[in-house]
Design a protein around this motif. Structure first.
Motif, PDB file in Angstrom:
ATOM      1  N   PHE A  28       0.801  -1.217   0.000  1.00  0.00           N
ATOM      2  CA  PHE A  28       0.000   0.000   0.000  1.00  0.00           C
ATOM      3  C   PHE A  28       0.840   1.276   0.000  1.00  0.00           C
ATOM      4  N   PHE A  29       2.135   1.145  -0.182  1.00  0.00           N
ATOM      5  CA  PHE A  29       3.020   2.294  -0.296  1.00  0.00           C
ATOM      6  C   PHE A  29       2.673   3.058  -1.569  1.00  0.00           C
ATOM      7  N   THR A  30       2.706   4.375  -1.517  1.00  0.00           N
ATOM      8  CA  THR A  30       2.267   5.178  -2.666  1.00  0.00           C
ATOM      9  C   THR A  30       3.158   5.001  -3.893  1.00  0.00           C
ATOM     10  N   GLY A  31       4.381   4.537  -3.718  1.00  0.00           N
ATOM     11  CA  GLY A  31       5.236   4.301  -4.874  1.00  0.00           C
ATOM     12  C   GLY A  31       4.805   3.085  -5.683  1.00  0.00           C
ATOM     13  N   VAL A  32       4.085   2.179  -5.047  1.00  0.00           N
ATOM     14  CA  VAL A  32       3.616   0.984  -5.740  1.00  0.00           C
ATOM     15  C   VAL A  32       2.264   1.238  -6.387  1.00  0.00           C
ATOM     16  N   ILE A  33       1.368   1.862  -5.652  1.00  0.00           N
ATOM     17  CA  ILE A  33       0.036   2.164  -6.176  1.00  0.00           C
ATOM     18  C   ILE A  33      -0.035   3.670  -6.394  1.00  0.00           C
ATOM     19  N   ALA A  34       0.192   4.080  -7.617  1.00  0.00           N
ATOM     20  CA  ALA A  34       0.156   5.501  -7.953  1.00  0.00           C
ATOM     21  C   ALA A  34      -1.159   5.817  -8.658  1.00  0.00           C
ATOM     22  N   GLY A  36      -3.770   7.141 -11.085  1.00  0.00           N
ATOM     23  CA  GLY A  36      -3.832   7.566 -12.473  1.00  0.00           C
ATOM     24  C   GLY A  36      -2.632   7.180 -13.321  1.00  0.00           C
ATOM     25  N   LYS A  37      -1.740   6.373 -12.822  1.00  0.00           N
ATOM     26  CA  LYS A  37      -0.539   6.003 -13.564  1.00  0.00           C
ATOM     27  C   LYS A  37      -0.625   4.529 -13.947  1.00  0.00           C
ATOM     28  N   ILE A  38      -0.410   4.235 -15.235  1.00  0.00           N
ATOM     29  CA  ILE A  38      -0.457   2.847 -15.679  1.00  0.00           C
ATOM     30  C   ILE A  38       0.855   2.379 -16.285  1.00  0.00           C
ATOM     31  N   ASP A  39       1.845   3.249 -16.364  1.00  0.00           N
ATOM     32  CA  ASP A  39       3.144   2.859 -16.913  1.00  0.00           C
ATOM     33  C   ASP A  39       4.061   2.427 -15.797  1.00  0.00           C
ATOM     34  N   PRO A  40       4.961   1.564 -15.933  1.00  0.00           N
ATOM     35  CA  PRO A  40       5.246   0.731 -17.092  1.00  0.00           C
ATOM     36  C   PRO A  40       4.257  -0.434 -17.220  1.00  0.00           C
ATOM     37  N   ILE A  41       4.208  -0.969 -18.408  1.00  0.00           N
ATOM     38  CA  ILE A  41       3.301  -2.077 -18.714  1.00  0.00           C
ATOM     39  C   ILE A  41       4.135  -3.293 -19.086  1.00  0.00           C
ATOM     40  N   PHE A  42       3.770  -4.452 -18.554  1.00  0.00           N
ATOM     41  CA  PHE A  42       4.442  -5.708 -18.857  1.00  0.00           C
ATOM     42  C   PHE A  42       3.368  -6.737 -19.204  1.00  0.00           C
ATOM     43  N   LEU A  43       3.479  -7.335 -20.382  1.00  0.00           N
ATOM     44  CA  LEU A  43       2.486  -8.303 -20.872  1.00  0.00           C
ATOM     45  C   LEU A  43       1.075  -7.717 -20.851  1.00  0.00           C
ATOM     46  N   MET A  45      -0.265  -5.609 -18.948  1.00  0.00           N
ATOM     47  CA  MET A  45      -0.839  -5.334 -17.630  1.00  0.00           C
ATOM     48  C   MET A  45       0.043  -4.314 -16.921  1.00  0.00           C
ATOM     49  N   PRO A  46      -0.572  -3.374 -16.209  1.00  0.00           N
ATOM     50  CA  PRO A  46       0.206  -2.346 -15.513  1.00  0.00           C
ATOM     51  C   PRO A  46       1.067  -2.914 -14.377  1.00  0.00           C
ATOM     52  N   PHE A  47       2.078  -2.143 -14.035  1.00  0.00           N
ATOM     53  CA  PHE A  47       3.032  -2.540 -13.002  1.00  0.00           C
ATOM     54  C   PHE A  47       2.350  -2.820 -11.665  1.00  0.00           C
ATOM     55  N   HIS A  48       1.429  -1.941 -11.250  1.00  0.00           N
ATOM     56  CA  HIS A  48       0.808  -2.130  -9.943  1.00  0.00           C
ATOM     57  C   HIS A  48      -0.053  -3.384  -9.893  1.00  0.00           C
ATOM     58  N   LEU A  54       1.856 -10.488  -7.312  1.00  0.00           N
ATOM     59  CA  LEU A  54       3.021 -11.037  -6.618  1.00  0.00           C
ATOM     60  C   LEU A  54       2.842 -11.000  -5.094  1.00  0.00           C
ATOM     61  N   SER A  55       2.331  -9.885  -4.584  1.00  0.00           N
ATOM     62  CA  SER A  55       2.131  -9.796  -3.131  1.00  0.00           C
ATOM     63  C   SER A  55       1.057 -10.775  -2.660  1.00  0.00           C
ATOM     64  N   THR A  56       0.032 -11.014  -3.463  1.00  0.00           N
ATOM     65  CA  THR A  56      -0.994 -11.990  -3.098  1.00  0.00           C
ATOM     66  C   THR A  56      -0.414 -13.392  -3.055  1.00  0.00           C
ATOM     67  N   VAL A  57       0.395 -13.739  -4.032  1.00  0.00           N
ATOM     68  CA  VAL A  57       1.032 -15.061  -4.049  1.00  0.00           C
ATOM     69  C   VAL A  57       1.950 -15.222  -2.838  1.00  0.00           C
ATOM     70  N   LEU A  58       2.717 -14.193  -2.527  1.00  0.00           N
ATOM     71  CA  LEU A  58       3.603 -14.259  -1.361  1.00  0.00           C
ATOM     72  C   LEU A  58       2.816 -14.359  -0.054  1.00  0.00           C
ATOM     73  N   LEU A  59       1.712 -13.630   0.051  1.00  0.00           N
ATOM     74  CA  LEU A  59       0.888 -13.718   1.256  1.00  0.00           C
ATOM     75  C   LEU A  59       0.273 -15.102   1.432  1.00  0.00           C
ATOM     76  N   VAL A  60      -0.160 -15.698   0.336  1.00  0.00           N
ATOM     77  CA  VAL A  60      -0.710 -17.062   0.413  1.00  0.00           C
ATOM     78  C   VAL A  60       0.375 -18.049   0.836  1.00  0.00           C
ATOM     79  N   ALA A  61       1.570 -17.916   0.266  1.00  0.00           N
ATOM     80  CA  ALA A  61       2.672 -18.811   0.632  1.00  0.00           C
ATOM     81  C   ALA A  61       3.078 -18.622   2.095  1.00  0.00           C
ATOM     82  N   LEU A  62       3.152 -17.372   2.552  1.00  0.00           N
ATOM     83  CA  LEU A  62       3.492 -17.113   3.953  1.00  0.00           C
ATOM     84  C   LEU A  62       2.407 -17.629   4.897  1.00  0.00           C
TER      85      LEU A  62
END
Length: 87
Positions: A28-34, A36-43, A45-48, A54-62
């Motif tokens: 929930f840090f503002t640098g991760v969820i900005a 109105g910003k959708i760049d950069p895009i990978f496959l 899908m936006p970065f956030h 990734l954070s959901t997968v890590l939380l499930v594993a933890l």
């Protein structure tokens, strides 16, 4: 993990709890969820979105690892209680 001491299991449990709180804070840090910003895009899908996935997968594993460690810790405590009650 069955041969782990109770002290090591408690440390592992505390470490997992700290990791979960840290990961939640970073997500929930503002640098991760900005806003109105959708760049950069990978496959396409936006970065956030990738960070959220990734954070959901890590939380499930933890959570799974934490459940296993907590279960082992309770077994050791129950065994210690049964040994103390016999004396």
């Amino acid at each position: 993990m069955k041969n782990w001491s109770e002290k090591k299991l408690k440390f592992t449990w505390s470490f997992i709890c700290c990791c979960v709180f840290l990961l939640t804070g970073i997500t929930f840090f503002t640098g991760v969820i900005a806003e109105g910003k959708i760049d950069p895009i990978f496959l396409s899908m936006p970065f956030h979105l990738w960070v959220s996935i990734l954070s959901t997968v890590l939380l499930v594993a933890l959570t799974a690892l934490g459940g296993f460690v907590f279960y082992q810790l309770k077994i050791k405590e129950r065994g210690r209680y049964l040994l103390e009650s016999r004396t």
